[in-house]
Design a protein around this motif. Structure first.
Motif, PDB file in Angstrom:
ATOM      1  N   TYR A 175       0.877  -1.260   0.061  1.00  0.00           N
ATOM      2  CA  TYR A 175      -0.121  -0.055   0.014  1.00  0.00           C
ATOM      3  C   TYR A 175       0.899   1.169  -0.015  1.00  0.00           C
ATOM      4  O   TYR A 175       0.439   2.391   0.412  1.00  0.00           O
ATOM      5  N   THR A 176       2.093   1.234  -0.384  1.00  0.00           N
ATOM      6  CA  THR A 176       2.842   2.270  -0.415  1.00  0.00           C
ATOM      7  C   THR A 176       3.728   2.398  -1.803  1.00  0.00           C
ATOM      8  O   THR A 176       4.330   1.243  -2.320  1.00  0.00           O
ATOM      9  N   VAL A 177       3.821   3.565  -2.462  1.00  0.00           N
ATOM     10  CA  VAL A 177       4.458   3.693  -3.655  1.00  0.00           C
ATOM     11  C   VAL A 177       5.347   4.904  -3.918  1.00  0.00           C
ATOM     12  O   VAL A 177       4.851   6.027  -2.842  1.00  0.00           O
ATOM     13  N   ARG A 178       6.145   5.096  -4.490  1.00  0.00           N
ATOM     14  CA  ARG A 178       7.286   6.019  -4.430  1.00  0.00           C
ATOM     15  C   ARG A 178       7.604   6.478  -5.983  1.00  0.00           C
ATOM     16  O   ARG A 178       7.664   5.708  -6.881  1.00  0.00           O
ATOM     17  N   PHE A 179       7.050   7.680  -6.433  1.00  0.00           N
ATOM     18  CA  PHE A 179       7.352   8.119  -7.759  1.00  0.00           C
ATOM     19  C   PHE A 179       8.717   8.879  -7.859  1.00  0.00           C
ATOM     20  O   PHE A 179       8.917   9.778  -7.114  1.00  0.00           O
ATOM     21  N   HIS A 180       9.707   8.151  -8.856  1.00  0.00           N
ATOM     22  CA  HIS A 180      11.058   8.748  -9.009  1.00  0.00           C
ATOM     23  C   HIS A 180      11.025   9.352 -10.177  1.00  0.00           C
ATOM     24  O   HIS A 180      10.861   9.065 -11.267  1.00  0.00           O
TER      25      HIS A 180
END
Length: 542
Positions: A175-180
């Motif tokens: 349930y956690t995402v990172r946009f790079h």
């Protein structure tokens, strides 16, 4: 002879809040179904937010079908509100982390997870192997699909228009995402609000045999799901009762395509339709004066513009394009065709840009003497300039074109209307292009959402090969990377000078205004947008 204001009409003859659920006694089988008459459902006959980037697409997509991690506050200030993400934070200038809302169900029953978000911003779904932070224009002819499952040719360029430097999305946990990002970007949160950044179900994509099959019924998380899509005829959405935002108030929404204004109005008057969209001001009294009907509408974050193709031999000279911008009495058009219900904006910008809004900027002044002088300086010999026009895709489009042609004529310019049937014909290079109608929106509160997204290196105008400017492209890249707000505002001001004065890419005509006729018994409010919100908080069962 000058066109006076009183003569203009004569030219026409010539030429996230608390959810309010239905009352307990209002059983599911009793939920109302509605019919909405629209001018057009989609332009390219798909329901893909990356492929159908249009005003008409906004109306049927949001917020009923497609949703993003950060949603647009459709009924409010048009800013960002929690959507499929409940919270987010910046880790640095290039990285944004978001926590997903747990328990969200797609239309096929799958739970939304980080895997769906990663897929929704993948090469397979959007970018087709294009490199982040490339800076160059991506032309559709370089991305023609080789198989029936590959993306349409235009999609990768549209993807990089909105996400020019996105390197990828990381699933930190379920349930956690990172946009790079490959470079700093002060607008990452805004890009998540924008038209295109909505989330699709990965499994449904993988199970579809072809792109077309998937795009006719995409599996999303919205309060309504696709039941039937008949291109150029109708789109039927039905309630998604596992919607995370509460039980949808309607059983069915049916959008029907009714191109002619008179037919939409007559269908509303007869009771055949519950709503009739895109009504021009001269039809509003017929609705208002009918018992049981009313009109809602307002200006929206969209400007009507005309776009120049400077590859045309006449329009190659910026003096001619400048003359065209100074030939138009915008206020006259607003008064005559819109009954003064909209306004002439301060160029291609909106006040909700806040500190990035250039307060002392204006649209080019109506100055027929200056326009004639520019025409003379250019040595113009009267060659025809084609103006491609659709049959009222935009409200008052044909009448507006006729008035402008007369105004250009008074400046000594020979502009000829070419009536065409669809956007493919508008943009076709089979014959020489000159001027075309368009509109530009701001999907979040920064100039990169409009002037860069629509006229920068990967804006539609440059991808179609109509216009380009080296300094404009350099400034676009600067705007997308700089975190210095005063420097960004200075760059934006210079971009306005280039695109609206020195080397005109377009001319802004007026702010767009949307009017919808409806049955008064329906407790529904119009958003200040093309979108029509049929969620529970904007519908009260009577």
């Amino acid at each position: 002879m000058l066109i006076q204001r009183r003569q203009a009409l004569g030219l026409l003859g010539a030429a996230t809040g608390a959810l309010a659920l239905p009352r307990m006694g209002f059983a599911q089988s009793q939920r109302r179904s509605i019919t909405v008459a629209v001018q057009k459902i989609t332009n390219n006959n798909t329901l893909d937010v990356w492929n159908e980037q249009s005003n008409v697409g906004e109306r049927v997509f949001f917020p009923n079908l497609w949703e993003g991690l950060i949603n647009r506050n459709w009924m409010g200030d048009q800013g960002g509100v929690p959507g499929l993400a409940t919270e987010w934070k910046r880790l640095d200038d290039k990285t944004l982390e978001l926590k997903l809302r747990q328990g969200v169900k797609f239309h096929n029953g799958d739970e939304l997870t980080a895997d769906d978000v990663v897929f929704s911003f993948s090469d397979e779904r959007v970018f087709s192997g294009t490199q982040p932070d490339g800076g160059q224009t991506l032309y559709p002819e370089n991305f023609k699909p080789k198989t029936a499952k590959e993306l349409p040719a235009a999609v990768p360029g549209v993807g990089r228009r909105l996400w020019p430097a996105l390197r990828g999305v990381e699933a930190v946990d379920k349930y956690t995402v990172r946009f790079h990002n490959a470079s700093p970007d002060v607008t990452l949160e805004g890009r998540l609000i924008a038209f295109g950044s909505q989330i699709a179900n990965r499994r449904a994509w993988e199970q579809a045999a072809t792109y077309a099959e998937w795009a006719n019924a995409p599996v999303t998380t919205g309060p309504y799901r696709v039941a039937e899509f008949r291109p150029d005829v109708s789109l039927t959405l039905v309630a998604h009762d596992e919607y995370w935002g509460g039980r949808p108030p309607l059983d069915q929404i049916r959008f029907v395509e009714v191109p002619e204004v008179a037919s939409r109005v007559n269908g509303l008057l007869s009771g055949e339709y519950d709503f009739a969209c895109d009504l021009p001001p001269d039809q509003l009294d017929a609705v208002r004066n009918t018992a049981g009907l009313e009109v809602q509408g307002s200006t929206i974050l969209n400007h009507r513009i005309q776009v120049f193709d400077k590859t045309h031999p006449v329009l190659a000279d910026p003096l001619i394009r400048r003359a065209m911008t100074h030939s138009i009495d915008r206020q006259l058009i607003v008064d005559a065709l819109w009954d003064g219900q909209t306004r002439v904006p301060a160029g291609l910008q909106w006040e909700f840009y806040d500190d990035m809004f250039v307060k002392d900027w204006t649209a080019p002044q109506f100055d027929l003497g200056l326009a004639r002088d520019l025409v003379k300086q250019a040595g113009y010999n009267g060659d025809a300039i084609p103006f491609r026009v659709l049959n009222n895709y935009y409200i008052n489009q044909v009448s507006n074109a006729q008035i402008m042609v007369e105004m250009w004529k008074q400046a000594g310019l020979n502009v000829e209307i070419q009536m065409v049937e669809n956007w493919g014909q508008v943009n076709s290079q089979d014959t020489a292009r000159g001027v075309r109608d368009w509109s530009n929106s701001a999907t979040f509160n920064d100039p990169v959402s409009s002037i860069v997204a629509q006229h920068g290196p990967n804006g539609q105008q440059q991808q179609l090969g109509e216009w380009t400017n080296v300094e404009m492209n350099e400034l676009s890249n600067f705007m997308q990377k700089s975190v210095d707000r005063p420097a960004r505002k200075k760059a934006f001001t210079r971009m306005l000078e280039i695109t609206e004065r020195e080397d005109p890419a377009f001319q802004v005509l007026h702010q767009n205004c949307v009017f919808t006729g409806m049955k008064s018994e329906l407790s529904w409010k119009a958003a200040p947008a093309f979108a029509m919100d049929f969620r529970a908080e904007n519908w009260r069962a009577s």
